[in-house]
Design an enzyme around this catalytic site. Structure first.
Site, short mmCIF file in Angstrom:
data_model
loop_
_atom_site.label_atom_id
_atom_site.label_comp_id
_atom_site.label_asym_id
_atom_site.label_seq_id
_atom_site.Cartn_x
_atom_site.Cartn_y
_atom_site.Cartn_z
NE ARG A 78 -61.80 -38.47 41.55
CZ ARG A 78 -61.55 -37.22 41.09
NH1 ARG A 78 -62.28 -35.98 41.01
NH2 ARG A 78 -60.40 -37.61 40.31
CE LYS B 36 -60.40 -40.07 37.48
NZ LYS B 36 -60.69 -38.87 36.29
CD GLU C 14 -67.98 -33.97 33.90
OE1 GLU C 14 -66.59 -33.55 35.03
OE2 GLU C 14 -68.34 -34.75 33.70
N1 PMP Z 1 -64.60 -34.07 35.23
C1 PMP Z 1 -63.94 -35.41 34.19
C2 PMP Z 1 -64.46 -36.20 33.07
C3 PMP Z 1 -62.20 -35.98 34.59
O1 PMP Z 1 -62.34 -36.64 34.03
C4 PMP Z 1 -61.70 -35.30 35.18
C5 PMP Z 1 -60.62 -35.36 35.65
N2 PMP Z 1 -59.45 -35.32 34.56
C6 PMP Z 1 -62.15 -34.08 36.08
C7 PMP Z 1 -63.87 -33.35 35.41
C8 PMP Z 1 -61.22 -32.86 36.88
O2 PMP Z 1 -61.61 -33.76 38.41
P1 PMP Z 1 -60.35 -33.64 39.15
O3 PMP Z 1 -60.09 -32.76 39.50
O4 PMP Z 1 -60.15 -34.04 40.23
O5 PMP Z 1 -58.81 -34.11 38.31
#
Ligand code: PMP
Length: 293
Positions: free
Chosen positions: A52, A151, A184
């Site tokens: 990622r 990200k 989200e």
């Molecule tokens: N959404 C956002 C905006 C995030 O920054 C994150 C990570 N902290 C997530 C969802 C969750 O992703 P992951 O399970 O890969 O940590």
């Protein structure tokens, strides 16, 4: 013992770990990051996080000086150097130092920073009692502007929403996309259980493709739930049987109230508990060994 931070191939004590004030990561939020965890001497979902990171960088046409294998080795070195078995790892790739203009062409060399530290966990009562959340006015970034799948170091969209959660006195905010559908949370993905369905917004509606989200979807299928990505409205959240969030730091965490509406009976759901348990077990057992098997 002070932690040692990896910057471009060298290690520096935390207090001396610094980068240029001309770095476009600072001046423009131009860069990408990852948050990964190590459990019990192993890095959980290591490849998924590395992939990622490189995907985010690719979208920003940001060249990383290390290849994926070198990047993984740098992570292992950082954990070994700090003698960590359970850790939160923050990986940052910045565009590097340029001039005061925003043009990335002026930044010849990107920088890689790896910080491995002890994990600060959410208070246990969050997991026992579940979270109260609100939906906030700040909308998730438009995919055609800054795609939430990247990200990136530009987290202002999430920071603004978090401030609105703080104002409401709750630990997380639910963000809607431009059309008003659920996207989200500021740092977590969101799920509901309805009957024997597990439903989460598709990433195309403005969510990060969370790695905990992927693992949770696999575990839910093993538990016999029908896993779907769908358009969700606030109505769907309010009338859900269960709701929970997923993220690398939070793992799986129950939600019991949204915008003043109790979710079902207002206590963490049965499937949520089962998934939390399975997730913790998997995280303890699987992953890339840091110190050899
Ligand atoms: N959404 C956002 C905006 C995030 O920054 C994150 C990570 N902290 C997530 C969802 C969750 O992703 P992951 O399970 O890969 O940590």
């Amino acid at each position: 013992m002070s932690i040692e931070v990896y910057i471009d191939g060298d290690f520096y004590p935390k207090e001396e770990a610094k980068i240029s004030v001309f770095d476009h990561g600072l001046l423009y939020g131009d860069g990408v990051f990852e948050g990964t965890r190590a459990y019990n001497g192993r890095i959980f979902e290591f490849d998924a996080h590395i992939d990622r990171l490189y995907d985010s960088a690719k979208v920003l046409a940001l060249t990383i000086s290390l290849n994926k294998e070198e990047m993984k080795e740098a992570h292992l070195q950082t954990l070994r150097r700090n003698e960590l078995h359970d850790a939160y790892i923050r990986t940052v790739v910045t565009r590097g130092a340029g001039d005061l203009g925003l043009d990335p062409k002026k930044c010849p060399q990107s920088s890689v920073i790896i910080i491995a530290d002890r994990i600060i966990l959410y208070p246990p009562e969050f997991y026992e009692k579940g979270l109260r959340l609100v939906t906030v006015p700040t909308r998730r970034n438009l995919a055609e502007a800054v795609n939430p799948m990247i990200k990136s170091l530009n987290y202002l969209n999430n920071v603004l929403a978090k401030m609105e959660a703080n104002l409401a006195g709750v630990p997380e905010a639910i963000m809607l996309n431009q059309e008003g559908y659920v996207a989200e949370c500021t740092g977590d993905n969101i799920f509901i259980v309805k009957g024997d369905n597990l439903i989460t917004p598709a990433t195309a509606y403005g969510a990060l493709r969370g790695i905990t989200r992927n693992v949770t979807m696999e575990l839910a299928a093993e538990l016999g739930l029908t896993v779907r990505e769908a358009l969700l409205t606030r109505y769907d959240l309010y009338v859900a049987d269960e709701c929970f969030l997923t993220g690398t730091a939070a793992e799986i965490i129950p939600v019991v109230e949204i915008d003043g509406r109790k979710i079902a009976s207002g206590t963490p759901g049965v499937y949520t508990h089962r998934l939390e348990k399975r997730f913790r077990q998997k995280a303890q057992e699987e992953g890339a060994p840091i110190y050899g098997d």
